[in-house]
Design a protein around this motif. Structure first.
Motif, short mmCIF file in Angstrom:
data_model
loop_
_atom_site.label_atom_id
_atom_site.label_comp_id
_atom_site.label_asym_id
_atom_site.label_seq_id
_atom_site.Cartn_x
_atom_site.Cartn_y
_atom_site.Cartn_z
N GLN A 627 34.79 64.99 49.14
CA GLN A 627 34.73 65.10 47.69
C GLN A 627 34.81 66.57 47.30
O GLN A 627 34.14 67.42 47.90
CB GLN A 627 33.41 64.49 47.18
CG GLN A 627 33.27 64.41 45.69
CD GLN A 627 31.96 63.76 45.27
OE1 GLN A 627 31.68 63.64 44.09
NE2 GLN A 627 31.13 63.35 46.23
N GLU A 638 36.72 68.53 37.26
CA GLU A 638 37.51 67.61 38.09
C GLU A 638 36.69 67.20 39.31
O GLU A 638 35.86 67.98 39.81
CB GLU A 638 38.82 68.27 38.56
CG GLU A 638 39.81 68.54 37.44
CD GLU A 638 41.08 69.22 37.92
OE1 GLU A 638 41.93 69.53 37.10
OE2 GLU A 638 41.18 69.45 39.14
N GLY A 640 37.11 64.68 43.04
CA GLY A 640 37.93 63.79 43.86
C GLY A 640 38.27 64.44 45.19
O GLY A 640 37.82 65.55 45.50
N SER A 641 39.12 63.76 45.97
CA SER A 641 39.57 64.33 47.24
C SER A 641 40.69 65.32 46.99
O SER A 641 41.19 65.45 45.85
CB SER A 641 40.06 63.22 48.17
OG SER A 641 41.24 62.63 47.63
N ASP A 643 43.85 65.24 47.96
CA ASP A 643 45.09 64.58 47.55
C ASP A 643 45.00 64.08 46.11
O ASP A 643 45.96 64.20 45.33
CB ASP A 643 45.40 63.42 48.49
CG ASP A 643 45.74 63.91 49.90
OD1 ASP A 643 46.19 65.07 50.01
OD2 ASP A 643 45.53 63.14 50.86
N GLU A 644 43.83 63.52 45.75
CA GLU A 644 43.66 63.00 44.39
C GLU A 644 43.77 64.12 43.37
O GLU A 644 44.41 63.96 42.31
CB GLU A 644 42.30 62.31 44.27
CG GLU A 644 42.21 61.00 45.04
CD GLU A 644 40.82 60.44 45.08
OE1 GLU A 644 40.64 59.29 45.49
OE2 GLU A 644 39.86 61.18 44.71
N LEU A 645 43.13 65.25 43.66
CA LEU A 645 43.15 66.36 42.70
C LEU A 645 44.53 67.00 42.63
O LEU A 645 44.94 67.49 41.56
CB LEU A 645 42.10 67.41 43.09
CG LEU A 645 40.64 66.93 43.00
CD1 LEU A 645 39.70 68.05 43.40
CD2 LEU A 645 40.30 66.46 41.58
N GLU A 647 47.29 65.41 42.91
CA GLU A 647 48.12 64.50 42.11
C GLU A 647 47.86 64.68 40.62
O GLU A 647 48.76 64.51 39.79
CB GLU A 647 47.84 63.05 42.52
CG GLU A 647 48.39 62.66 43.87
CD GLU A 647 48.06 61.23 44.23
OE1 GLU A 647 47.48 60.52 43.37
OE2 GLU A 647 48.36 60.81 45.37
N GLN A 648 46.60 65.04 40.27
CA GLN A 648 46.26 65.22 38.85
C GLN A 648 46.91 66.48 38.27
O GLN A 648 47.10 66.58 37.06
CB GLN A 648 44.74 65.32 38.69
CG GLN A 648 43.99 64.04 39.03
CD GLN A 648 42.48 64.20 38.87
OE1 GLN A 648 42.01 65.15 38.24
NE2 GLN A 648 41.72 63.26 39.44
N TYR A 653 44.64 72.00 41.16
CA TYR A 653 46.06 72.15 41.54
C TYR A 653 46.53 73.57 41.24
O TYR A 653 47.21 74.20 42.07
CB TYR A 653 46.91 71.13 40.79
CG TYR A 653 48.39 71.26 41.01
CD1 TYR A 653 48.99 70.69 42.14
CD2 TYR A 653 49.19 71.95 40.09
CE1 TYR A 653 50.35 70.81 42.34
CE2 TYR A 653 50.56 72.07 40.31
CZ TYR A 653 51.13 71.51 41.43
OH TYR A 653 52.49 71.63 41.64
#
Length: 665
Positions: A627, A638, A640-641, A643-645, A647-648, A653
């Motif tokens: 996390q 924000e 998440g993991s 990869d999840e972040l 993608e956002q 990012y």
């Protein structure tokens, strides 16, 4: 409670030793002050004793011979016939006539003339030869020798007991200051972290070392002098009242004069000493800071400016030291000399007036004893006056030390709890270092057992503050933090931290060895555990070239080791304590790439079964975190993991791309 009373309370911890020392002091003073009484008796009864009335006797034993007759002082074993021996000028004369009064004596042509004011009387007398005079003095020699021997024994007794009282008084003083320092250091360990945030380390050190040393001077020198002087003064006044109550009453005027002077002196000395102690503390703080930052000072050529800042503090300290010196110089010695002269004027006036009285019977021994006691009286007075400066310094130092000890602290708890699982919940937590200025705002997140949670964000976003709250270096103003469902504010801090470990960006190593820095001398951590921890984090590969291996000496802060070596030791320390919750505070940001690779290889071992929080600027090191919390101005923006972040394509990012771009560039 005043500073003086609190210092007295510390002395009561060792009252038995102090009472014993004072008892020895009383004996020493009594033995010492017997001297003038012995001298008085020797002068009046024996050296000048031949001027007594001598009675004629038939006995030849214990008598003095004069022209075939024998004489004694004892009227019980004598005839009615008597003679009187008197000194006239440099010689002694004998007369068989009773003397009506005494006064100025002169002898010429067989006539002794005694005059007192307008009165005069003449008596037939005969000059004594040296041999005849010695016949009378021989009777006094045994008594004189006995008194001298008795006085010698008293001086030996006084010396032995004087040594004993000094030894035990100073022993008690050393024990008092030992206990005080232990209490001060114990209090420092009880103080919350925010106390040290607001007070430089050098100033804290000054209170433990300089100020307690000034207090030591109070117990070792000042109080010892005061006790000794008080008992001496009491003994001298008792002796003076025995000799002559009127003159002793006049000498009592010294006491209110000393009291008033001490009050006035302390008024100004206290002001100067407060500034002096404060400047000593500032100087210590600045020296400590300069030594810590010497590399920066020299790198940026700030030696001259730093020296000027130090010189300013040193000049202020010098100025007030001189003011205190002027105060002491203009009062202490001068005051005692003035008082001494006043007492001697009163003494001369009193005895001069007495001598003019027809019934005056003032002996030479009495005069000697009075002069001796008055001279002795000013020795303890001088001691008290000279120690007032040290007394004031000690009281000011004591005030500063007790200010530290009065700070609200947290008792160190020995309570043990089973190793918790490590489920952490932040429930609507808000926190600020200053009231009304929150650096964390309504944080809500959960870290489950065994998870790795990474905290990212720009400087000042609140990452380190989360760790400070988790360790209870501070407590939140709003919300609560739960570990395994328990509110951490309901747990003793030491109990909470017992199962937590931390690795800082700039690890701190203590003086000792590599092994002692891993175990921190904890009795439950064996040598095998130490070596296993060092091996698990790969430290054996980096430290194997050291001459003494894991027993290699480490000096303060580990300055002889590289940053990577220090960091590996810090990792091994955290592993050896087997924490349920592990915090890595930018732990890999200051080490080289090769060492970082070694640490990354050990991270999986280190994090296994533990809830791990990572604060990282190098976002590449947290890609595998379960996390990631992206923080901005105290809020979680924000979650998440990796990869999840990614993608956002939000805050995280942008930060990741920025670092990636810099690396590519």
């Amino acid at each position: 409670m005043s500073t003086g009373k609190r210092l007295f309370q510390y002395a009561l911890n060792f009252k038995r030793i102090i009472v014993f020392a004072l008892a020895m002091l009383s004996v020493a003073v009594a033995a010492d002050l017997a001297g003038p009484f012995i001298a008085k008796k020797m002068i009046d009864d024996h050296i000048l004793g031949i001027e007594s009335v001598w009675y004629k006797t038939d006995s030849e034993t214990g008598t003095a011979e004069l022209k075939g007759s024998y004489y004694t002082k004892d009227p019980q074993s004598a005839d009615d016939e008597s003679i009187r021996i008197l000194q006239a000028g440099r010689g002694f004369v004998v007369t068989e006539t009773d003397i009506e009064f005494d006064g100025k004596r002169s002898y010429e042509d067989g006539i002794l003339t005694i005059s007192q004011g307008a009165k005069a009387a003449q008596y037939e007398a005969e000059l004594l030869s040296s041999d005849e005079l010695m016949n009378f003095y021989k009777l006094e020699l045994p008594s004189i020798i006995e008194l001298l021997a008795f006085y010698f024994v008293l001086m030996i007794v006084a010396s032995i007991f004087q040594y004993g009282q000094r030894f035990y008084l100073q022993k008690s003083a050393n024990r008092i200051i030992q206990k005080l320092r232990e209490d001060v250091f114990r209090q420092i360990q009880r103080l919350p972290i925010q106390y040290f945030d607001n007070l430089p380390a050098g100033k804290v050190v000054a209170r433990i070392t300089n100020d307690t040393e000034a207090i030591r001077e109070l117990y070792v020198t000042v109080l010892s002098t005061f006790f000794t002087s008080f008992i001496y003064i009491t003994g001298i006044y008792v002796a003076l009242f025995i000799l002559n109550a009127k003159l002793a009453a006049i000498c009592l005027l010294l006491l209110p004069i000393l009291y008033v002077w001490a009050k006035l002196y302390r008024k100004y000395a206290s002001k100067y000493n407060h500034v002096i102690r404060s400047r000593v503390s500032d100087i210590n703080g600045m020296i400590n800071e300069s030594i810590q930052g010497m590399s920066i000072i020299q790198a940026f050529s700030r030696e001259k400016e730093t020296h000027q800042d130090f010189e300013k503090l040193n000049r202020e300290h010098f100025t007030y030291q001189n003011k205190l010196l002027s105060l002491n110089s203009s009062t202490s010695h001068n005051l005692v000399q003035v008082l001494r002269n006043i007492v001697f004027v009163a003494f001369i006036w009193y005895f001069g007036g007495e001598a003019l009285q027809p019934s005056a019977a003032i002996s030479l021994g009495m005069l000697y004893a009075f002069v001796d006691y008055i001279n002795r009286l000013f020795n303890p007075v001088q001691g008290i006056v000279n120690q007032l400066a040290n007394l004031e310094q000690a009281l000011v130092a004591g005030e500063r030390v007790f200010q530290l000890m009065d700070e609200e602290g947290i008792d160190v708890s020995a309570e043990e709890v089973p190793r918790y699982k490590g489920n952490v919940v932040f429930d609507h937590v808000s926190f600020g270092y200053k009231d009304g200025e929150y650096v964390l705002k309504d944080l809500c997140f959960e870290a489950k057992q065994g998870e790795t949670v990474a905290l990212v964000g720009h400087t000042g976003s609140g990452k380190s503050s989360i760790m400070n709250l988790l360790f209870r270096f501070y407590d939140p103003q709003e919300g609560k933090i739960l570990i395994d469902g328990m509110d951490i504010t309901g747990m003793p801090r030491q109990t909470l931290r017992r199962h937590m470990g931390i690795v800082l960006q700039d690890p701190f190593l203590f003086t000792g060895t590599i092994a002692s820095n891993v175990s921190l001398e904890h009795p439950d951590i064996s040598r095998e555990t130490i070596e296993q921890a060092l091996s698990s984090v790969g430290a054996d590969r980096v430290l194997k070239h050291l001459e003494k291996g894991y027993d290699e000496p480490v000096i303060e802060k580990g300055s002889t080791l590289s940053s990577g070596q220090r960091q590996l030791i810090s990792f091994a320390r955290a592993l050896a304590f087997n924490p349920a919750i592990l915090i890595l505070d930018e732990a890999t940001s200051s080490i080289d790439t090769e060492t970082e690779t070694i640490i990354q290889e050990a991270m999986d071992v280190l994090k296994e079964g533990r809830t791990t929080f990572i604060i990282a600027h190098r976002l590449s090191t947290i890609r595998n975190a379960d996390q990631i919390l992206a923080l901005d101005r105290g809020r979680i923006v924000e979650k998440g993991s990796h990869d999840e972040l990614m993608e956002q394509k939000g805050k995280y990012y942008q930060m990741y791309q920025l670092q990636l771009g810099k690396k590519d560039g």
